[in-house]
Design a protein around this motif. Structure first.
Motif, PDB file in Angstrom:
ATOM      1  N   ARG C   4      53.496  42.260   3.644  1.00  0.00           N
ATOM      2  CA  ARG C   4      52.772  43.276   4.430  1.00  0.00           C
ATOM      3  C   ARG C   4      53.625  44.530   4.466  1.00  0.00           C
ATOM      4  N   VAL C  12      47.501  63.362   6.711  1.00  0.00           N
ATOM      5  CA  VAL C  12      46.534  63.247   5.624  1.00  0.00           C
ATOM      6  C   VAL C  12      45.368  64.192   5.895  1.00  0.00           C
ATOM      7  N   GLU C  22      47.713  59.346  -0.554  1.00  0.00           N
ATOM      8  CA  GLU C  22      47.191  58.191   0.155  1.00  0.00           C
ATOM      9  C   GLU C  22      46.319  57.332  -0.766  1.00  0.00           C
ATOM     10  N   GLN C  23      45.456  58.017  -1.520  1.00  0.00           N
ATOM     11  CA  GLN C  23      44.565  57.271  -2.414  1.00  0.00           C
ATOM     12  C   GLN C  23      45.369  56.505  -3.457  1.00  0.00           C
ATOM     13  N   ALA C  37      48.581  46.146   2.462  1.00  0.00           N
ATOM     14  CA  ALA C  37      49.056  47.418   3.003  1.00  0.00           C
ATOM     15  C   ALA C  37      48.370  47.767   4.320  1.00  0.00           C
ATOM     16  N   VAL C  38      49.166  48.292   5.259  1.00  0.00           N
ATOM     17  CA  VAL C  38      48.634  48.836   6.513  1.00  0.00           C
ATOM     18  C   VAL C  38      48.870  50.342   6.453  1.00  0.00           C
ATOM     19  N   VAL C  39      47.787  51.119   6.315  1.00  0.00           N
ATOM     20  CA  VAL C  39      47.944  52.551   6.093  1.00  0.00           C
ATOM     21  C   VAL C  39      47.575  53.329   7.345  1.00  0.00           C
ATOM     22  N   LEU C  40      48.536  54.062   7.896  1.00  0.00           N
ATOM     23  CA  LEU C  40      48.295  54.855   9.105  1.00  0.00           C
ATOM     24  C   LEU C  40      48.643  56.315   8.838  1.00  0.00           C
ATOM     25  N   ASP C  41      48.117  57.170   9.711  1.00  0.00           N
ATOM     26  CA  ASP C  41      48.370  58.602   9.556  1.00  0.00           C
ATOM     27  C   ASP C  41      48.736  59.194  10.897  1.00  0.00           C
ATOM     28  N   GLN C  52      53.135  54.851  16.056  1.00  0.00           N
ATOM     29  CA  GLN C  52      52.671  54.048  14.933  1.00  0.00           C
ATOM     30  C   GLN C  52      53.772  53.138  14.401  1.00  0.00           C
TER      31      GLN C  52
END
Ligand SMILES: Nc1ncnc2c1ncn2[C@@H]1O[C@H](COP(=O)(O)OP(=O)(O)OP(=O)(O)O)[C@@H](O)[C@H]1O
Ligand SMILES: Nc1ncnc2c1ncn2[C@@H]1O[C@H](COP(=O)(O)OP(=O)(O)OP(=O)(O)O)[C@@H](O)[C@H]1O
Ligand SMILES: [Mg+2]
Ligand SMILES: [Mg+2]
Lengths: 316, 333, 290, 514
Positions: C4, C12, C22-23, C37-41, C52
């Motif tokens: 993870r 973003v 990001e993409q 993946a855990v994607v945060l902004d 975060q």
């Protein structure tokens, strides 16, 4: 039991908080966890501290848009002056700066009679200018690690920042509910002319509230900077908007005369839980904006329906 | 023209004026002249036709939005969503430009922008929700919508040389830049509407006392609704200027504009309580802000000093304005 | 075994670079079948980024990738992660000195180097002499500060006769940069060159100069080559930039994070290549997709 | 007649003061922009008397009292309290001097409790910082008992009826040991029962040696209550009379400078077709089963106690509320009225109960207010014809004798009575077929009142159907052809003018005949 029912009727935001807790507990395995709750409290404390002061200001019938800039100013001073004044001295100066900005806003609004919205809109722009002049656009870094250690410290495995927030919430609640000042804040916000003619000195009460919110904004900024061990000139952007949002979600009337610290706490927690929960659920950031905006409007709508049920005249 | 400048509050009386009253009535013009004089003396680059048009052009985006927002504020509400809406409209028109051609792009942009204005108007006019909070919520939501639409990417017009879309931001008419022209012409037209039309009168009435207006048979809901359509419309016009000037857009291009717009409106003496205000004074207010920005930059001060000056100017201007109405400098509570 | 990997990005949507990053990151994570993946902004807000990081620690991810909103302010958060036993990889924009011992690795462009490249190109194009202006990024952000530093330190070394007349921020915003440039043009009768901290702003400056008919006399140097900058270069209006691929940036970060998760040795500083791009060598580069 | 009045005036001046003079106002002047509100006014109040202050709307009564209470500062003249010159620079200072003003307009905080309102600005405290809640509620309870009030100190003020709110306003004065209490039209929204209680309190205060200034437009009250009467006209002092030695005609003459118009002669009206027919109208919780009709040329009075639901019925007819059941027919047609603009289109007009909140846009000029309800008639292709507007305003200014310095004058600064006239003018200018007037003469002086009554009769004669909602029996009896009595949201009885007696009317509005 009746009191709880009563409370919920008066504070519909707490229903929303409960619903959120249930929802996120079911949908994320990481949510319902003591650690996460203290996370939420720490995250809530930044906006929350300011919101305590803002509740006073708004019940009094005013608003303060300059708190975000004050956060940055206090944080920059408290970090930037450490090399010269030591931690205590720098923090004192930072807190002082918040008090000064509050006092300045209060005195201008009082003596000139210019609406607080305008006074603090001006200050919001101007204080940010001060921050940039002082910092010369630079971030500052606290060399003494004790500073950032404080931000990370815990007592009885509860983060100190959360404790400070809870403590001050209780104090603010007591002041608002049981002191003469608190009572007069309601009077002034409910009907300024009547209050004035009854001999309540409107100006000083307003001033005290602005000083209070200035102080709490500064404190919030400083505590935030202990979490970062640093300060940046852009700190606190849009905080005024989120603070006002939290206070209004908590049921404080924008036109003044009505509201409570308990409600504000609910509003602050609602936003913090939403943000935390959406992070845990990995909601894409673009949608977070849409969801937060929509929820704000929906809660406002429901709140209005509640108020209307309690009997109103012509839909004026 | 005198009548247009003078009667910024319907029903105010003309009689002999004390210095304070004079300043309250014409203060914004005095401040304007003062700004011009100070900056002209301080730098010889300030007072030139070229720079004048630069100022007007730089003011034109915020100014055009402020025209519509003035109606909203006179009607007793606020609009904090215009910054996001500007981003949305600009991204939309620029993105569609290459896909469907400039004409259709402009039409579609206005359709969707007005649609969002209508949502504001519906929530505030018909559901009677508080405008500050609704538009705050919309500020966030529209920002999200814009990002979802563009996927978070910048948009650009590929052929910048050969599109008539360049008209709105880059061309001139009789030596006057089109953005300035749009701003000024729209301003004059809306000032006439505000003061001389039934619509304008009704907006004053709903802002002055919504209940009384309702009891007088004014369709308050619809009128509030229409002020938000108007502010969406002027925001759309500003998006044309912005999109054409830049020939591209970012998703956050209008961030923070809502407060600058509001600052201009307030500087123009429009009361936040509703019921009084003037378009022409808003125009002057916005021009003063633009002048401060331009003048300080020409003098070589760092850009953030303009914020300090703006702070002082807003408070002093509004103070004198209400001090004149009150008849004395300091308030009594 | 799946890892993870959590990432908190700077902002973003503020410009295409970050979005494309990001993409690319998500695609790469998808492609690597051992990554969750855990994607945060963070939306540009330091405080939110710290929250975060806390949330990622709460989820007990294996590695945290952080794109700092502020190089100094995230240090305690990084320390917190390290204390929780989670290694941190910093991406794109480095964190402050004090944080260096805390991180597993940095992956990204060398922004100081980029500023220096820009100074060299500017020097070349001007022929060693002239008056220039600088449009910087958003004040307070590390990338902006580092590029400015790189540029300002390198310029006098290579070209002592080039003077910087003025520096003002363009906030990574084309329209803002255009307005800033308009101010410069009114103020200075002679401007020989403009350095903008990214092409987005550089093209804004170009727009302003074109509407004053002064574009021909000015050298435009940018950084982070955007599609608009590339096109302007094709037209011959734009003179130099630094080629930086967000996809490479993202992939680099992810690969290092995976390596860290596996417990492999990684290099502390993993810069990826950001070459100069000018009209002469632009054929060697693909047009950026953003 | 005139000479007689002068003699009376002279007499009154020559009288030896029976009691000591407590308060003296000398040569007080006050000018507002464009208006000389007070011009050298004198007034003396003795300890232990009720001193009535009389004058037309806009004569300057409230202004004079606000100067006394420190709300306004006079341009000239002085205030002498117990032989000492005092300057009242603020309401607090006035209060500290023992001078209290009970406002014409309610000056309360709706979201606070009754007790908090009573002790506003003067809360009992402990440790100097905290509110002593128990003390607060106990003391308030005592005062409410003294006033015979039936509500609790902890009740939210906004939940009280207007009449009860008025009682709270009065209770506030009793917290102190006042030397002088000014009542500015305290009875405008009180029921008869509450009025009796109030008068008892006033008499009690008088016994204890307090000087009382009492402002009212109701002659009966003044003669019932007062010891002396002073008259103002157009900001000038017109003399003081011993109540026992004068009569209504005399003071009225002094007040308006002419004799009152003769009483209305009721001729049987020439009735046209039914203009308004209401069938089974009901809103749950407010009123039920309301049926009545009004014919062209007829005046129907709606009489009832405050809270009987008359206002709500009228607001429903006018499209401001949505009925749960029932129908409203205008001129035989069953067109739906869902908003005031529908109502106006169909020829209805409503002079609302509260002029400040519902009647006027205070920040707008007299002219703009006058044309607000039918602005479309003054617009051509969307543009306003200002000249036509002025003409119409000036026409009504003359017709209704509105005291207003000019068409551009803001209604904010008009006296209450003149504001009311502007509202009436606004609705007359729409040339309605059916005109509803809700408490049309509340707070209006006797002269204007009789003018308005005449006007109502005149309008009816021209074929207008008129509904007058009023809480004053003399008023309904004077103007109405028929009277509808309401009690607790129901119509209890309809009377023809010829058959009505005061007694039957009172029984009907208190629900005793059912
Ligand atoms: N704040 C003010 N500004 C300007 N003019 C005022 C103001 N207050 C009162 N006036 C004017 O002063 C005059 C006296 O007003 P005042 O309210 O004292 O009359 P009043 O005798 O109390 O009348 P009413 O019986 O209608 O209450 C009026 O012509 C009014 O228009
Ligand atoms: N019992 C009550 N409790 C609370 N509020 C009341 C009560 N009675 C009346 N009110 C308030 O007082 C106002 C006037 O009452 P309402 O309109 O129902 O009666 P009305 O017959 O028109 O009386 P009036 O016009 O004489 O005041 C209402 O708007 C209502 O809010
Ligand atoms: Mg009065
Ligand atoms: Mg009523």
């Amino acid at each position: 039991m009746n009191r709880i029912v009563d409370l919920i009727k008066k504070q519909p935001i707490w229903i929303f908080v409960l619903v959120c807790i249930v929802f996120f507990s079911v949908s994320s395995p990481y949510f319902f966890d003591l650690n996460n709750f203290s996370n939420i409290l720490v995250q809530a404390s930044t906006i929350g501290l300011i919101a305590l002061g803002m509740t006073f200001v708004m019940i009094n019938g005013n608003i303060d848009l300059s708190v975000g800039a004050t956060v940055a100013l206090a944080a920059s001073l408290a970090v930037g002056l450490q090399s010269e004044l030591g931690i205590i001295g720098a923090v004192a100066v930072g807190l002082m700066s918040g008090i000064m900005i509050g006092a300045l806003n209060g005195i201008i609004a009082w003596k000139t009679g210019v609406d607080a919205f305008i006074v603090t809109l001006g200050a919001m722009i101007g204080v940010r200018g001060l921050v940039f002049i002082y910092t010369d656009e630079q971030s500052f870094y606290a060399y003494d690690l004790a500073y950032s250690d404080f931000g990370a410290s815990e007592i009885f495995s509860i983060p100190v920042l959360a404790l400070i927030f809870i403590l001050l919430t209780i104090v603010a609640h007591l002041i608002l509910k049981y002191t003469i000042h608190g009572r007069n804040v309601f009077a002034v916000g409910g009907n300024r002319v009547a209050a004035k003619e009854a001999g309540i000195r409107v100006g000083p009460h307003m001033l005290i509230n602005f000083i209070l919110v200035g102080f709490l904004a500064a404190l919030s900024g400083i505590l935030l900077s202990t979490q970062m061990g640093a300060s940046t000139p852009n700190l606190g952007r849009n905080y005024e908007l989120w603070t006002i949002t939290a206070v209004v979600l908590g049921g404080t009337r924008l036109t003044g005369g009505f509201g409570s610290i308990i409600g504000t706490l609910g509003g602050v927690l609602a936003i913090a839980i939403l943000r935390n929960g959406m992070n845990l659920l990995q909601v894409p950031s673009f949608y977070v904006l849409i969801i937060l905006g929509s929820i704000l409007i929906i809660v406002l709508f429901i709140d209005k329906r509640f108020a209307e049920q309690q009997g109103q005249g012509v839909g004026a | 023209m005198k009548a247009l400048l003078g009667s910024f509050r319907p029903g105010s009386k003309n009689s002999e004026l004390s210095p304070l009253q004079f300043f309250g009535k014409h203060g914004i013009s005095v401040a304007f002249v003062l700004c011009v004089v100070i900056f002209s003396l301080a730098t010889d680059r300030f007072l030139s036709a070229d720079n004048f048009f630069t100022v007007v052009m730089q003011a034109s985006i915020i100014g055009t939005i402020a025209l519509g927002v003035t109606f909203v504020v006179i009607g007793g509400n606020l609009d904090l969503s215009v910054g996001s809406l500007l981003s949305f409209a600009t991204v939309l028109v620029v993105d569609l430009h290459d896909k469907v051609g400039p004409g259709t792009a402009i039409i579609l942009m206005f359709v969707f922008t007005l649609l969002i204005g209508a949502v504001n108007g519906y929530l505030i006019g018909y559901l009677r929700l508080n405008s500050l909070i609704v538009t705050l919520g919309m500020l966030s939501a529209i920002q999200g919508i814009t990002l979802v639409y563009s996927g978070g990417k910048n948009v650009d017009i590929s052929d910048q040389e050969n599109t008539w879309f360049a008209f709105f931001g880059r061309e001139e008419f009789l030596g006057i830049p089109i953005p300035a022209l749009i701003f000024i012409v729209l301003g004059i037209a809306l000032q006439i509407v505000l003061l001389k039309s039934g619509f304008g009168r009704k907006i004053f009435a709903i802002g002055g006392n919504g209940t009384a207006a309702l009891f007088s048979g004014l369709r308050r809901n619809r009128l509030v609704f229409s002020t938000y359509l108007l502010s969406a419309f002027t925001t759309g016009c500003a998006a044309l200027i912005l999109g054409s000037r830049v020939m591209g857009s970012q998703n956050n291009v209008g961030e923070g504009y809502e407060l600058l717009v509001l600052a201009g409106v307030i500087l123009g003496g429009t009361s936040l309580l509703g019921g009084s205000g003037s378009i022409i004074r808003t125009v002057i207010g916005v021009l003063i802000l633009a002048m401060i920005q331009n003048g300080l930059l020409l003098l070589g001060y760092p850009y953030y000093t303009q914020w300090l000056v703006t702070w002082v100017v807003i408070i002093v201007a509004v103070w004198l304005d209400i001090a004149a109405k009150r008849g004395k400098l300091l308030s009594t509570y | 075994e799946t890892f993870r990997i959590g990432i908190t990005q700077n902002n973003v949507g503020v410009d295409s670079y970050q979005t494309t990053y990001e993409q690319a990151f998500e695609e790469a994570a998808e492609a690597a079948d051992n990554v969750d993946a855990v994607v945060l902004d963070a939306g540009g807000d330091v405080a939110r980024q710290i929250s975060q990081v806390r949330d990622l620690i709460q989820q007990q991810v294996d590695v945290i990738i952080i794109w700092p909103t502020d190089g100094q302010a995230v240090v305690p958060a990084v320390k917190r992660a390290k204390d929780a036993g989670i290694p941190v990889v910093v991406t794109n924009s480095n964190i402050a000195e004090a944080g260096q011992p805390l991180i597993a690795s940095f992956s990204g462009p060398n922004n100081i180097q980029q500023g220096a490249y820009a100074a060299e190109m500017m020097c070349d194009q001007l022929g060693g002499k002239g008056d220039i202006v600088q449009i910087t990024g958003q004040p307070g952000y590390t990338t902006a500060i580092e590029r400015q530093k790189g540029f300002e330190d390198r310029l006098p070394e290579v070209c002592p006769d080039v003077t910087i007349l003025d520096s003002q921020p363009g906030d990574w915003n084309r329209e803002k940069a255009q307005r800033t440039m308009e101010g410069f043009l009114t103020r200075y009768d002679n401007i020989d060159g403009v350095y903008a901290a990214d092409d987005n702003m550089g093209v804004g400056a170009l727009n302003a100069a074109k509407s004053e008919d002064r574009a021909d006399e000015i050298i435009f140097i940018g950084a982070t080559n955007f599609a608009v900058g590339y096109e302007a270069m094709e037209r011959g209006e734009y003179h130099g930039s630094v080629y930086q691929s967000p996809a490479e940036d993202a992939r680099n970060a992810l690969n290092i994070a995976i390596a860290v998760a596996k417990g492999e040795e990684v290099e502390k500083m993993s810069y990826f290549d950001t070459p100069k791009i000018t009209r002469e060598n632009m054929d060697e580069f693909e047009k950026p997709v953003f | 007649m005139t000479s007689q009045v002068e003699t009376a005036a002279n007499e009154s001046v020559n009288l030896q003061p029976a009691q000591e003079t407590l308060l003296k106002l000398q040569n007080v002047s006050k000018t507002f922009p464009g208006v000389k509100a007070l011009d050298g006014v004198d007034l003396d109040v003795r300890a232990g008397e009720v001193h009535a202050l009389l004058g037309e709307n806009g004569a300057g009564k409230s202004t004079l009292m606000k100067i006394l209470a420190g709300i306004y500062q006079p341009d000239g003249g002085e205030v002498i309290l117990e032989g000492q010159r005092v300057q009242m620079t603020s309401p607090i200072e006035a209060r500290d001097h023992g001078v209290l003003l009970i406002h014409q307009e309610l000056s309360l905080v709706p979201d606070m409790t009754v007790a908090e309102n009573v002790f506003l600005g003067n809360m009992p405290r402990f440790a100097n910082m905290f509110v002593n809640n128990r003390h607060l509620n106990d003391r308030c309870g005592e005062i409410l008992t003294r006033l015979n009030c039936k509500f609790e100190p902890t009740e939210r003020l906004g939940n009280l009826s207007i009449a009860n709110q008025q009682m709270v306003e009065i209770a506030r004065a009793l917290v102190f040991q006042p030397k002088v209490v000014v009542f500015d039209e305290p009875t405008a929204s009180l029921t008869d029962y509450e009025k009796v209680v109030l008068f008892g309190v006033i008499r009690e205060l008088r016994e204890s040696g307090t000087g009382i200034v009492y402002i009212s437009h109701r002659m009966d009250e003044i003669f019932e209550l007062s010891d002396r009467i002073s008259v103002l006209r157009d900001g000038t002092y017109q003399g003081t009379f011993e109540t026992a030695q004068t009569n209504e005609d005399e003071v009225t003459q002094r007040m308006i400078g002419r004799d009152l118009d003769a009483d209305i002669q009721h001729q049987p009206p020439e009735l046209g077709p039914t203009a308004l027919a209401v069938q089974g109208l009901a809103i749950e919780g407010l009123y039920s089963d309301i049926s009545f009709d009004v014919r062209a040329g007829e005046v129907v009075g709606f009489y009832g106690l405050v809270g009987a639901g008359r206002t709500e019925v009228m607001e429903t007819i006018f499209g401001l509320r949505k009925a749960d059941a029932g129908s409203v027919q205008v001129q035989g047609e069953d067109l739906p009225i869902s908003s005031p603009s529908d109502a106006i289109d169909q020829g209805l007009g409503l002079v609302p109960e509260s002029r400040k909140e519902q009647g006027l846009v205070l920040g707008m000029s007299c002219k703009d207010n006058t044309t607000l309800a039918n602005i479309s008639k003054f617009t051509k292709y969307g543009w306003i014809d200002t000249a036509a507007e002025r003409t119409i305003f000036e026409e009504y200014m003359e017709k209704l004798r509105i005291k207003c310095p000019g068409w551009e004058y803001e209604t904010l600064n008009l006296s209450g009575g003149n504001q009311q006239k502007v509202v009436i003018g606004k609705w007359l200018s729409t040339s309605p077929k059916i005109l509803i007037l809700d408490e049309p003469t509340r707070g209006i002086d006797v002269g204007s009142k009789s003018e308005i009554h005449h006007l109502i009769r005149e309008l009816a004669k021209t074929g207008l159907a008129v509904i007058v909602v009023s809480s004053e029996m003399p008023e309904v009896l004077t103007v109405s052809d028929r009277i509808v009595a309401m009690y607790d949201g129901r119509i209890t009885q309809c009377f023809d003018r010829s058959e009505v007696t005061e007694d039957s009317l009172i029984r009907a509005i208190t629900g005793q005949n059912t």
